[in-house]
Scaffold this active site. Structure first.
Site, mmCIF file in Angstrom:
data_model
loop_
_atom_site.group_PDB
_atom_site.id
_atom_site.type_symbol
_atom_site.label_atom_id
_atom_site.label_comp_id
_atom_site.label_asym_id
_atom_site.label_seq_id
_atom_site.Cartn_x
_atom_site.Cartn_y
_atom_site.Cartn_z
ATOM 1 N N GLU A 1 0.855 -1.181 0.000
ATOM 2 C CA GLU A 1 0.000 0.000 0.000
ATOM 3 C C GLU A 1 0.894 1.235 0.000
ATOM 4 O O GLU A 1 1.665 1.441 0.937
ATOM 5 C CB GLU A 1 -0.923 -0.003 1.222
ATOM 6 C CG GLU A 1 -1.918 -1.149 1.194
ATOM 7 C CD GLU A 1 -2.699 -1.270 2.490
ATOM 8 O OE1 GLU A 1 -2.767 -0.270 3.243
ATOM 9 O OE2 GLU A 1 -3.234 -2.351 2.763
ATOM 10 N N ASP B 1 -4.989 8.585 10.323
ATOM 11 C CA ASP B 1 -3.612 8.182 10.614
ATOM 12 C C ASP B 1 -3.158 8.636 11.992
ATOM 13 O O ASP B 1 -3.448 9.748 12.439
ATOM 14 C CB ASP B 1 -2.661 8.752 9.551
ATOM 15 C CG ASP B 1 -2.960 8.192 8.168
ATOM 16 O OD1 ASP B 1 -3.311 7.007 8.103
ATOM 17 O OD2 ASP B 1 -2.846 8.930 7.180
#
Length: 253
Positions: A45, A56
């Site tokens: 990824e 995140d």
């Protein structure tokens, strides 16, 4: 057949690695991808850095910020990856937020991904309903798999809807939090993994958030097809540089 679909058919647990493109240095992207494949990673990824990364944790946020400071942009990433299929065979997914894709033009972005040989996208802030209504046909036109996230709080009804519009795997977020490694999974998470497995969805699940070592990888893949390691790998890159990827992967497998 899409490379993701082919990989998911293999009789093995999938190890997927996430990293931020342009980190630690702007031009490290291709070398990191090549080294990950060489050392047995099944799927990669590639994070497209964004200034407001909602899902995140601090480690990936910091790497994304550094990558932006290094000068990473959508166009630079595409330029870096233009010949990637001359050296790399495993599935590649771009993971990023919808705003840069919208700015680039959704169809133009998908077309460029197809030209380069990107197999799929993960867009955490693109609602599945909006995708199904407005963008699914474009993704399918260019042979791209769109991967959706579920969490322990996602209702069974919504999980089944996500399953119905998906044609690759489902990204199973291990807990209702941001990315980041942890020491292990508790009973609540184990129960969640088992519950999803018992739903017998048509798409396999790959677990993300909280996988950092062999123990957590094995826990996550007890019920799922694979697991994704992001923050722990980025932390390793920041401490050891990009030249010792073999050691990191060797400790997981």
């Amino acid at each position: 057949m899409n490379r993701i679909t082919q990989k998911l058919q293999e009789d093995k647990k999938i190890l997927s690695i996430y990293f931020s493109a342009g980190y630690p240095n702007l031009n490290d992207t291709v070398q990191i991808i090549q080294d990950l494949e060489k050392n047995g990673v099944d799927l990669i990824e590639i994070g497209l850095p964004f200034s407001d990364p909602l899902a995140d944790g601090p480690t990936i946020q910091a790497s994304s910020t550094q990558a932006l400071h290094n000068g990473m942009t959508t166009q630079i990433l595409f330029d870096q990856l233009k010949n990637i299929r001359e050296s790399v065979k495993i599935p590649l997914i771009i993971m990023g937020y919808f705003n840069p894709m919208l700015q680039y033009g959704v169809e133009a972005f998908c077309k460029k991904c197809a030209e380069i040989g990107i197999d799929g996208l993960i867009i955490p802030d693109l609602p599945v309903d909006v995708y199904a209504d407005e963008y699914k046909a474009i993704f399918e036109k260019y042979g791209l798999i769109n991967v959706f996230l579920i969490t322990p709080q996602t209702s069974d009804e919504r999980i089944r809807f996500i399953d119905s519009v998906s044609n690759g795997f489902i990204y199973m977020v291990s807990s209702a939090s941001v990315t980041g490694s942890q020491s292990g999974f508790g009973n609540t998470q184990e129960t969640y993994f088992e519950r999803i497995a018992e739903m017998n969805l048509k798409n396999p699940q790959i677990v993300g958030f909280g996988i950092s070592n062999k123990e957590t990888f094995n826990q996550a893949t007890k019920y799922a097809k694979g697991a994704i390691i992001g923050s722990a790998f980025i932390k390793y890159l920041s401490e050891s540089g990009s030249g010792k990827i073999e050691e990191f992967v060797g400790e997981i497998r």
